[in-house]
Design a protein around this motif. Structure first.
Motif, PDB file in Angstrom:
ATOM      1  N   ALA A 118       0.844  -1.191   0.000  1.00 19.21           N
ATOM      2  CA  ALA A 118       0.000   0.000   0.000  1.00 19.21           C
ATOM      3  C   ALA A 118       0.878   1.240   0.000  1.00 19.21           C
ATOM      4  CB  ALA A 118      -0.919  -0.005   1.216  1.00 19.21           C
ATOM      5  N   VAL A 119       0.471   2.242  -0.772  1.00 16.73           N
ATOM      6  CA  VAL A 119       1.193   3.507  -0.852  1.00 16.73           C
ATOM      7  C   VAL A 119       0.533   4.505   0.093  1.00 16.73           C
ATOM      8  CG1 VAL A 119       1.869   5.409  -2.375  1.00 16.73           C
ATOM      9  CG2 VAL A 119       1.832   3.053  -3.240  1.00 16.73           C
ATOM     10  N   GLN A 120       1.332   5.268   0.789  1.00 15.18           N
ATOM     11  CA  GLN A 120       0.800   6.229   1.756  1.00 15.18           C
ATOM     12  C   GLN A 120      -0.199   7.177   1.096  1.00 15.18           C
ATOM     13  OE1 GLN A 120       3.382   8.049   4.874  1.00 15.18           O
ATOM     14  NE2 GLN A 120       2.831   9.989   3.911  1.00 15.18           N
ATOM     15  N   PRO A 121      -1.408   7.312   1.659  1.00 18.58           N
ATOM     16  CA  PRO A 121      -2.404   8.232   1.090  1.00 18.58           C
ATOM     17  C   PRO A 121      -1.931   9.682   1.118  1.00 18.58           C
ATOM     18  CG  PRO A 121      -3.437   6.677   2.616  1.00 18.58           C
ATOM     19  CD  PRO A 121      -1.946   6.528   2.778  1.00 18.58           C
ATOM     20  N   SER A 122      -2.664  10.524   0.424  1.00 17.98           N
ATOM     21  CA  SER A 122      -2.264  11.926   0.262  1.00 17.98           C
ATOM     22  C   SER A 122      -2.059  12.632   1.593  1.00 17.98           C
ATOM     23  CB  SER A 122      -3.320  12.665  -0.560  1.00 17.98           C
ATOM     24  OG  SER A 122      -3.583  11.975  -1.767  1.00 17.98           O
ATOM     25  N   ASP A 123      -2.936  12.396   2.561  1.00 22.28           N
ATOM     26  CA  ASP A 123      -2.839  13.048   3.870  1.00 22.28           C
ATOM     27  C   ASP A 123      -2.119  12.186   4.899  1.00 22.28           C
ATOM     28  OD1 ASP A 123      -4.108  15.278   2.945  1.00 22.28           O
ATOM     29  OD2 ASP A 123      -6.043  14.854   3.865  1.00 22.28           O
ATOM     30  N   GLY A 124      -1.388  11.188   4.438  1.00 22.80           N
ATOM     31  CA  GLY A 124      -0.611  10.359   5.345  1.00 22.80           C
ATOM     32  C   GLY A 124      -1.388   9.179   5.892  1.00 22.80           C
TER      33      GLY A 124
END
Length: 221
Positions: A118-124
């Motif tokens: 999983a890639v870190q979402p925009s707001d962390g």
């Protein structure tokens, strides 16, 4: 991240694909760089994740064995919290796209013992099933870019399995989705480790991605 277990030679459960595809019509897993066969499997997985989450909300109650097994807590307070989280996970999945990128477009910096990441979402990293400030969970989620990168080892896994501790594609995606939406961690892996964690440290079990994945997998019908 989802790491490979050492033993894969087990019996694989057969599922009725036609019935699975009829359960949910909306497709929000945005697929990039995967073959038509892989795309078909991802579609099945999204539908089954939604169905499993719905089934869990419908069936869990105080004293629930499955909640106790995977989270170390079957209290009414935790069950109510869990139901809210599961309902909000369904809402997010139905509304907000989650990009699934295949290994053809994601070759660099791969570890040989990974299925997906999983890639870190925009707001962390945060629990997107909980309100943030004045924003509801759905309002907060609409601002995010959710992405899962699949690795080459993804192709070696069965779609589903009823064999304990046998990795499968459904389990992998459920694991990664829990990272994105609930901000789970990778504390331990496998059924034995997750059950032990639930007994010894319920708080950690509630934050462990594999515990969530095994819990969700239980409610596949």
């Amino acid at each position: 991240m989802f790491f490979i277990n050492t033993i894969h030679y087990q019996r694989i459960q057969v599922y009725n694909i036609i019935n699975t595809l009829e359960k949910v019509n909306k497709m929000t897993f945005y697929i990039v760089g995967l073959t038509p066969h892989d795309q078909f499997e991802i579609q099945i997985i999204q539908k089954e994740i939604i169905n499993a989450l719905d089934n869990a909300v419908t069936n869990i109650k105080a004293g629930d064995h499955n909640c106790k097994k995977w989270f170390g807590d079957d209290s009414k307070l935790w069950i109510n919290q869990l139901k809210r989280k599961l309902n909000r996970m369904v809402s997010i999945i139905l509304i907000q796209p989650i990009e699934i990128h295949g290994p053809l477009l994601y070759q660099q910096n791969q570890q040989s013992n990974l299925y997906a990441q999983a890639v870190q979402p925009s707001d962390g990293w945060q629990d997107y099933t909980s309100p943030t400030g004045n924003r509801s969970p759905l309002e907060n989620s609409l601002k995010q870019l959710y992405r899962i990168n699949l690795h080459q080892e993804w192709h070696t896994m069965p779609l589903f399995s009823d064999v304990p501790n046998l990795d499968n594609k459904f389990l992998i995606i459920a694991h990664e989705v829990s990272h994105l939406l609930v901000s789970t961690e990778d504390i331990c892996y496998g059924t034995a480790g997750c059950c032990a964690l639930a007994i010894l440290d319920s708080i950690s079990a509630k934050s462990n991605a594999d515990n969530w994945a095994y819990f969700i997998q239980y409610y596949i019908k």
